[in-house]
Scaffold this motif. Structure first.
Motif, PDB file in Angstrom:
ATOM      1  N   TRP A 125     -43.964 -17.008 -30.565  1.00 50.81           N
ATOM      2  CA  TRP A 125     -43.631 -17.131 -29.141  1.00 50.81           C
ATOM      3  C   TRP A 125     -44.855 -17.488 -28.316  1.00 50.81           C
ATOM      4  O   TRP A 125     -44.768 -18.268 -27.370  1.00 50.81           O
ATOM      5  CB  TRP A 125     -43.020 -15.826 -28.623  1.00 50.81           C
ATOM      6  N   ARG A 127     -47.368 -19.214 -29.334  1.00 51.52           N
ATOM      7  CA  ARG A 127     -47.670 -20.622 -29.599  1.00 51.52           C
ATOM      8  C   ARG A 127     -46.751 -21.542 -28.791  1.00 51.52           C
ATOM      9  O   ARG A 127     -47.190 -22.537 -28.231  1.00 51.52           O
ATOM     10  CB  ARG A 127     -47.516 -20.901 -31.103  1.00 51.52           C
ATOM     11  N   ILE A 128     -45.463 -21.179 -28.735  1.00 52.88           N
ATOM     12  CA  ILE A 128     -44.526 -21.987 -27.938  1.00 52.88           C
ATOM     13  C   ILE A 128     -44.900 -21.869 -26.461  1.00 52.88           C
ATOM     14  O   ILE A 128     -44.883 -22.858 -25.726  1.00 52.88           O
ATOM     15  CB  ILE A 128     -43.064 -21.523 -28.174  1.00 52.88           C
ATOM     16  N   LYS A 129     -45.293 -20.657 -26.045  1.00 49.88           N
ATOM     17  CA  LYS A 129     -45.661 -20.452 -24.644  1.00 49.88           C
ATOM     18  C   LYS A 129     -46.851 -21.338 -24.264  1.00 49.88           C
ATOM     19  O   LYS A 129     -46.828 -21.993 -23.213  1.00 49.88           O
ATOM     20  CB  LYS A 129     -46.011 -18.981 -24.407  1.00 49.88           C
ATOM     21  N   LEU A 132     -45.670 -24.926 -23.972  1.00 50.53           N
ATOM     22  CA  LEU A 132     -44.898 -25.135 -22.733  1.00 50.53           C
ATOM     23  C   LEU A 132     -45.817 -25.114 -21.515  1.00 50.53           C
ATOM     24  O   LEU A 132     -45.631 -25.878 -20.561  1.00 50.53           O
ATOM     25  CB  LEU A 132     -43.812 -24.059 -22.589  1.00 50.53           C
ATOM     26  N   THR A 181     -40.775 -17.078 -23.089  1.00 51.03           N
ATOM     27  CA  THR A 181     -41.580 -16.939 -24.313  1.00 51.03           C
ATOM     28  C   THR A 181     -42.685 -15.899 -24.108  1.00 51.03           C
ATOM     29  O   THR A 181     -43.071 -15.210 -25.049  1.00 51.03           O
ATOM     30  CB  THR A 181     -42.186 -18.291 -24.750  1.00 51.03           C
TER      31      THR A 181
END
Lengths: 216, 158
Positions: A125, A127-129, A132, A181
């Motif tokens: 999460w 990493r996705i944050k 984004l 995230t």
């Protein structure tokens, strides 16, 4: 890079150059996280009774300031708020408080990462944050450039042109993604210690688990 | 008045079944809670910072304040609806949590202050109100809503 296959040739699943680069990057990130984790300050923030809680509270308050200003600007650009105020006035006058909020939010965010570096580095999460966040920043710069280039023709229109509204909608969606995230980092659904498919270990950067998976 | 039966009912409601069973749904609802708080916070801050002469000094404060009311209501409604869902996951625990009641008190004070003090007063021409009263009201408003947000976060730590 010729050195890469040589470094990775003992790991079957990482024998392509792309996999190898990914593994090297993840190992480097994990080493950096372990370096932070070994520092006294990191432990003290994490284990303090109130400091971590206050940093996280400040993170939420500055998020309210930053996102609050961003929403006012984006809602104006969508034609949903402040229709009788010039769009450029909203964007220019709220830029400073928004950037103050962003700066404090990033500082407290870095401190939160510093307090729990290893788990956070290997959080899917997180990493996705970060991705984004980068996308939202790119969108903000592109959006600002597009707006400044064309604002003269629609500044007083209650409903801005389509390309401006699309940029504002993308901004809200990307920041909503950053928020969700950010919240899900706290959940351990995809933590490295769990039994996960190889792709999840890859995405979360679980270096040791990937090596163990490959050697089975 | 003892509110325990409400919390007890919430703990066994359909909302609780969903919020306890699906962590992903809970996280998305929590996102809406934070976004609602940000919308509300943004509208409060823009209005109050304008009253303090910090932002948008070239726009009449009446215009700024009037434009914030609708989205303040939307932000508040989003916060309350998502908050009830989130509460259902741990309703009995919340009933005994002092920080939860601190937040509810701050929220009630904030809503009452907004609808019964700030809004009626600012519906008049701002020139007719003493600048010191406008500034005091803006500082009070910011302090209340920051307390709501901070005490909300502290529920998780207490």
């Amino acid at each position: 890079m010729a050195v890469c296959p040589a470094l990775c040739d003992n790991v079957q699943r990482s024998n392509t150059e792309e996999d190898c680069h990914n593994r090297m990057l993840n190992e480097w990130l994990l080493s950096l996280a372990r370096f932070f984790d070994a520092q006294n300050w990191s432990t003290q923030i994490h284990e303090s009774i109130y400091l971590y809680a206050w940093i996280e509270t400040t993170h939420v308050l500055t998020l309210m300031v930053f996102l609050g200003m961003l929403f006012v600007i984006d809602l104006r650009m969508l034609g949903l708020a402040f229709p009788n105020v010039r769009a450029s006035v909203i964007a220019e006058r709220l830029d400073k408080p928004m950037m103050i909020g962003l700066t404090l939010m990033v500082i407290t965010g870095v401190l939160l990462y510093y307090a729990i570096p290893v788990r956070t580095t290997q959080s899917l999460w997180f990493r996705i944050k970060v991705m984004l966040f980068v996308l939202a920043a790119i969108n903000a710069f592109a959006f600002r450039a597009r707006m400044q280039a064309s604002v003269g023709s629609w500044d007083t229109d209650p409903k801005p042109p389509r390309h401006i509204r699309m940029g504002a909608a993308a901004s809200i969606l990307l920041w909503a993604g950053v928020v969700v995230t950010g919240r899900t980092i706290a959940y351990d659904w995809f933590d490295c210690h769990k039994e996960l498919p190889y792709a999840m270990y890859w995405a979360a950067g679980c270096v040791d688990e990937m090596a163990a998976f490959a050697s089975e | 008045m003892d509110l325990y039966p409400i919390f007890d009912w919430l703990d066994t409601s359909l909302l609780a079944d969903i919020s306890k069973a699906y962590g992903g749904v809970f996280a998305v609802v929590q996102m809406f809670h934070l976004l609602g708080m940000s919308i509300l916070g943004g509208m409060v801050l823009v209005g109050d910072l304008r009253l303090l002469n910090v932002v948008m000094k070239d726009t009449p404060s009446e215009v700024v304040i009037e434009n914030t009311h609708k989205w303040f209501g939307i932000g508040l409604a989003t916060m309350v609806v998502s908050g009830i869902f989130m509460s259902s996951a741990v309703s009995l625990k919340l009933y005994y949590n002092e920080m939860f009641w601190a937040k509810m008190t701050a929220l009630a004070v904030g809503v009452a202050f907004f609808y019964f003090v700030r809004r009626p007063l600012l519906s008049n021409s701002h020139d007719a109100i003493k600048p010191s009263v406008l500034k005091l009201m803006a500082v009070t408003s910011i302090a209340i809503w920051f307390t709501v947000a901070a005490s909300g976060r502290w529920i998780g730590f207490s």
